[in-house]
Motif scaffolding. Structure first.
Motif, PDB file in Angstrom:
ATOM      1  N   UNK A   1       0.819  -1.245  -0.084  1.00 35.08           N
ATOM      2  CA  UNK A   1      -0.026  -0.066   0.101  1.00 35.08           C
ATOM      3  C   UNK A   1       0.831   1.154   0.028  1.00 35.08           C
ATOM      4  N   UNK A   2       2.216   1.127   0.253  1.00 34.08           N
ATOM      5  CA  UNK A   2       2.918   2.476   0.484  1.00 34.08           C
ATOM      6  C   UNK A   2       4.262   2.329  -0.447  1.00 34.08           C
ATOM      7  N   UNK A   3       5.108   1.445  -0.360  1.00 39.66           N
ATOM      8  CA  UNK A   3       6.210   1.240  -1.132  1.00 39.66           C
ATOM      9  C   UNK A   3       6.079   1.234  -2.410  1.00 39.66           C
ATOM     10  N   UNK A   4       5.116   0.212  -2.760  1.00 41.26           N
ATOM     11  CA  UNK A   4       5.174   0.052  -4.224  1.00 41.26           C
ATOM     12  C   UNK A   4       4.131   1.079  -4.960  1.00 41.26           C
ATOM     13  N   UNK A   5       3.742   1.918  -4.274  1.00 38.78           N
ATOM     14  CA  UNK A   5       2.764   3.178  -4.847  1.00 38.78           C
ATOM     15  C   UNK A   5       3.784   4.458  -4.907  1.00 38.78           C
ATOM     16  N   UNK A   6       4.962   4.210  -4.821  1.00 41.88           N
ATOM     17  CA  UNK A   6       5.781   5.386  -4.607  1.00 41.88           C
ATOM     18  C   UNK A   6       5.884   6.029  -6.059  1.00 41.88           C
ATOM     19  N   UNK A   7       5.925   5.095  -7.074  1.00 41.53           N
ATOM     20  CA  UNK A   7       5.994   5.961  -8.381  1.00 41.53           C
ATOM     21  C   UNK A   7       4.770   6.626  -8.962  1.00 41.53           C
ATOM     22  N   UNK A   8       3.800   6.463  -8.081  1.00 44.15           N
ATOM     23  CA  UNK A   8       2.454   7.211  -8.620  1.00 44.15           C
ATOM     24  C   UNK A   8       2.459   8.415  -7.790  1.00 44.15           C
ATOM     25  N   UNK A   9       3.410   8.741  -6.894  1.00 39.46           N
ATOM     26  CA  UNK A   9       3.482  10.100  -6.337  1.00 39.46           C
ATOM     27  C   UNK A   9       3.835  11.222  -7.063  1.00 39.46           C
ATOM     28  N   UNK A  10       3.046  12.314  -7.258  1.00 39.75           N
ATOM     29  CA  UNK A  10       3.420  13.286  -7.864  1.00 39.75           C
ATOM     30  C   UNK A  10       4.803  13.920  -7.642  1.00 39.75           C
ATOM     31  N   UNK A  11       5.339  13.662  -6.471  1.00 42.94           N
ATOM     32  CA  UNK A  11       6.442  14.227  -6.154  1.00 42.94           C
ATOM     33  C   UNK A  11       7.706  13.581  -6.961  1.00 42.94           C
ATOM     34  N   UNK A  12       7.450  12.204  -7.217  1.00 43.57           N
ATOM     35  CA  UNK A  12       8.394  11.412  -7.716  1.00 43.57           C
ATOM     36  C   UNK A  12       8.632  11.468  -9.207  1.00 43.57           C
ATOM     37  N   UNK A  13       7.714  11.915  -9.814  1.00 37.25           N
ATOM     38  CA  UNK A  13       7.424  12.122 -11.207  1.00 37.25           C
ATOM     39  C   UNK A  13       8.603  12.836 -11.913  1.00 37.25           C
ATOM     40  N   UNK A  14       8.925  13.953 -11.595  1.00 40.18           N
ATOM     41  CA  UNK A  14      10.174  14.709 -12.033  1.00 40.18           C
ATOM     42  C   UNK A  14      11.242  14.053 -11.636  1.00 40.18           C
ATOM     43  N   UNK A  15      11.512  13.870 -10.440  1.00 43.71           N
ATOM     44  CA  UNK A  15      12.796  12.932  -9.930  1.00 43.71           C
ATOM     45  C   UNK A  15      12.955  11.958 -10.915  1.00 43.71           C
ATOM     46  N   UNK A  16      12.135  10.827 -11.324  1.00 42.17           N
ATOM     47  CA  UNK A  16      12.051   9.579 -11.859  1.00 42.17           C
ATOM     48  C   UNK A  16      12.590  10.281 -13.474  1.00 42.17           C
ATOM     49  N   UNK A  17      11.928  11.048 -14.007  1.00 39.86           N
ATOM     50  CA  UNK A  17      12.291  11.516 -15.172  1.00 39.86           C
ATOM     51  C   UNK A  17      13.662  12.159 -15.464  1.00 39.86           C
ATOM     52  N   UNK A  18      14.195  12.647 -14.354  1.00 42.56           N
ATOM     53  CA  UNK A  18      15.334  13.319 -14.631  1.00 42.56           C
ATOM     54  C   UNK A  18      16.427  12.402 -14.419  1.00 42.56           C
ATOM     55  N   UNK A  19      16.037  11.163 -14.106  1.00 43.92           N
ATOM     56  CA  UNK A  19      16.995   9.910 -13.991  1.00 43.92           C
ATOM     57  C   UNK A  19      16.868   8.961 -15.014  1.00 43.92           C
ATOM     58  N   UNK A  20      15.919   9.536 -16.086  1.00 46.20           N
ATOM     59  CA  UNK A  20      15.631   8.687 -17.187  1.00 46.20           C
ATOM     60  C   UNK A  20      14.922   7.253 -16.663  1.00 46.20           C
ATOM     61  N   UNK A  21      14.064   7.208 -15.726  1.00 44.22           N
ATOM     62  CA  UNK A  21      13.212   6.128 -15.379  1.00 44.22           C
ATOM     63  C   UNK A  21      11.631   6.630 -15.848  1.00 44.22           C
ATOM     64  N   UNK A  22      11.151   5.733 -16.422  1.00 45.43           N
ATOM     65  CA  UNK A  22       9.723   6.112 -17.028  1.00 45.43           C
ATOM     66  C   UNK A  22       8.898   4.720 -16.981  1.00 45.43           C
ATOM     67  N   UNK A  23       7.795   4.766 -16.989  1.00 43.03           N
ATOM     68  CA  UNK A  23       6.836   3.362 -17.042  1.00 43.03           C
ATOM     69  C   UNK A  23       7.362   2.290 -16.288  1.00 43.03           C
ATOM     70  N   UNK A  24       7.608   2.645 -14.960  1.00 43.52           N
ATOM     71  CA  UNK A  24       8.092   1.565 -13.942  1.00 43.52           C
ATOM     72  C   UNK A  24       7.052   0.598 -13.795  1.00 43.52           C
ATOM     73  N   UNK A  25       7.467  -0.795 -13.586  1.00 43.04           N
ATOM     74  CA  UNK A  25       6.492  -1.843 -13.238  1.00 43.04           C
ATOM     75  C   UNK A  25       7.017  -2.046 -11.668  1.00 43.04           C
ATOM     76  N   UNK A  26       6.122  -1.891 -10.866  1.00 45.71           N
ATOM     77  CA  UNK A  26       6.727  -2.002  -9.403  1.00 45.71           C
ATOM     78  C   UNK A  26       6.193  -3.642  -8.934  1.00 45.71           C
TER      79      UNK A  26
END
Length: 293
Positions: free
Chosen positions: A152-177
């Motif tokens: 309910x928490x750890x595997x939902x991190x990639x859906x957090x709006x605060x994570x979107x730009x961070x992941x994009x800046x590190x070239x991570x996209x469409x992550x499968x948790x």
């Protein structure tokens, strides 16, 4: 995937170093869970199934940052990903208003799966069944809480709006948790203590037994035994010698006169090469457990 117990003459027990055995078991040992978000055989382990072709490339253990088994487990995975040539990043923190609100255990881009990207949450856990609960030896950790927190928490991190730009800046996209959990569940040997498994547990999980120390004389089977130190818990043990049951029980009595930590005892069989190989794993607990001393 491997299942416990392994035959004493299984190729796993021929591996010369404990680190090699820890690595292979961390990858291919029985999964703790079997559910959509934590499958028993994730795609990322396709190369691991060919372990006899590459395991000789793994020499000494990494310089572990911590003696905690969970952190050792993470570093074992990092070493495997380096060997596979996958792109990966560990412990990427999500911050909001200068506060850390979450952390990705592991981000992986698999070269073998059309550059599929994964968010993995790793865990190595040991729990003892006590009525409706599965409890860690130190009593602070519960399997039900770990399942709920991971799902309910750890595997939902990639859906957090605060994570979107961070992941994009590190070239991570469409992550499968996915969660990848290993470890052992210790079932009560005492028939007066029940143990109900959560529905997400893999029916073929690594299974051990536990007993209160005053009942060990009654429940521990005859055979050849060895006591594991904590760093030896990660995988089934291969050792050079054994002691008989009476010697183990005498040591148990001395231990619990002075110390209240669990003893991890393994019953052994000798293989054709002359090594003693783990066939059963037991946790011997103080009589007050799971209540505080």
């Amino acid at each position: 995937m491997f299942f416990s117990p392994l035959d004493p003459d299984h190729p796993y027990f021929a591996l010369p170093s404990q680190h090699q055995r820890d690595l292979i078991w961390s990858l291919l040992g029985p999964a703790l869970l079997d559910c959509p978000w934590s499958p028993t055989s994730p795609e990322l382990l396709s190369k691991a199934c060919e372990w006899q072709q590459w395991i000789a490339e793994i020499g000494c253990a990494p310089e572990y940052r911590s003696p905690r088994l969970g952190l050792m487990f993470e570093q074992i995975w990092h070493q495997y990903l380096e060997l596979c040539g996958n792109r990966w990043q560990a412990n990427l923190q999500i911050q909001q208003q200068k506060k850390t609100i979450g952390e990705f255990d592991l981000l992986v881009e698999s070269q073998a799966s059309a550059q599929q990207q994964w968010h993995l949450e790793l865990a190595l856990k040991f729990y003892l069944g006590f009525n409706q609960d599965w409890i860690g030896p130190n009593r602070r950790d519960y399997l039900a809480d770990k399942i709920r927190h991971t799902r309910d928490k750890q595997l939902q991190l990639s859906h957090n709006p605060a994570a979107h730009e961070l992941l994009k800046s590190h070239n991570w996209r469409s992550l499968q948790p996915q969660a990848l959990m290993r470890g052992c569940l210790f079932h009560p040997a005492d028939k007066d203590i029940s143990a109900t498994l959560p529905e997400d547990v893999n029916p073929q999980h690594w299974r051990g037994h536990w007993i209160h120390q005053s009942n060990a004389q009654h429940y521990l089977p005859q055979g050849d035994w060895y006591l594991l130190s904590k760093p030896q818990w990660i995988s089934p043990a291969r050792v050079d010698f054994s002691v008989d049951r009476d010697t183990l029980l005498r040591h148990k009595d001395t231990h619990f006169r002075h110390i209240e930590t669990a003893l991890c005892a393994v019953q052994l069989e000798k293989n054709k090469a002359g090594f003693w190989c783990e066939q059963q794993r037991w946790l011997i607990m103080p009589d007050h457990w799971p209540k505080p001393a």
